[in-house]
Design an enzyme around this catalytic site. Sequence first.
Site: not given
Ligand code: FPP
Length: 241
Positions: A15-16, A19-20, A60-63, A197, A208
């Site tokens: 996650d993040g 924001r990064w 995720s299914t929510e994404n 989540s 843990e």
């Molecule tokens: C979470 O950060 C990231 C996601 C839901 C997107 C997908 C993840 C990747 C692209 C990394 C790994 C990929 C592979 C192929 C293993 P966010 O967008 O929720 O960040 P935020 O909370 O800062 O908005």
Amino acid sequence: MNNENLPRHIGIIMDGNGRWAAQRGLPRTQGHRAGVEAFERICEYAADIGIPYLTFYAFSTENWARPPEEVAAIMALFRRQLESTKLRQAENEQKRWRIRYIGDLREGGPVPPDILQLLREMEQSSAGMDRTVVNIAVNYGGRQEILGAARRLARLCAQGELGPDALTEQDMEAGLYTAGQPMPDLIIRPSGEQRLSNFLLWQCAYAEFWFSDVLWPDFTPAHLDEALAAYAARNRRFGEI
Ligand code: FPP
């Protein structure tokens, strides 16, 4: 740290990324790209120190409810990452990661068919690898996974192969995506959020948890070491005293 205190299975909520990128004035996609680099870095380190199972929450299914441009950009990133990994066979042989995808990856679902094909190819080409199992959750939801396992049991009961009153936890677990793997010992969530989540809900019963404010693209082996040291100091009782 001695090996006894190392988790056998670590789950990571990546996650993040958004924001990064925002902190750097970059588009969110750049954050996801940096997130893929962090994934590679942490897998390599975890495999090196002997963690046998890793599970990463990628989508995720929510994404799917994110803006369509962002969903398309993440899918494009998956596609590119899969295609480029496929071409690096010598490197893959050296890494020896066994890649598995967990989630609803049935044909006709929301994951584009060419990506499904690439995922299957990746699973097949890494099936003989033995250094570490890397589960990547794509179109994954914990409730949906539990529902799928319950449906399977309902079918088996309806067919007379199992009896409702004789069902065991093992029968449920046989229908989870992680069937045959140990339950996660440690769940790591960076970026300051302290929630699950919908990640590995059944499997986390005795896990843990370790939370950190660092954003996923900034996550380094030193952060993993910090999580492992905290884990090693915990007293896991599994309900006993
Ligand atoms: C979470 O950060 C990231 C996601 C839901 C997107 C997908 C993840 C990747 C692209 C990394 C790994 C990929 C592979 C192929 C293993 P966010 O967008 O929720 O960040 P935020 O909370 O800062 O908005």
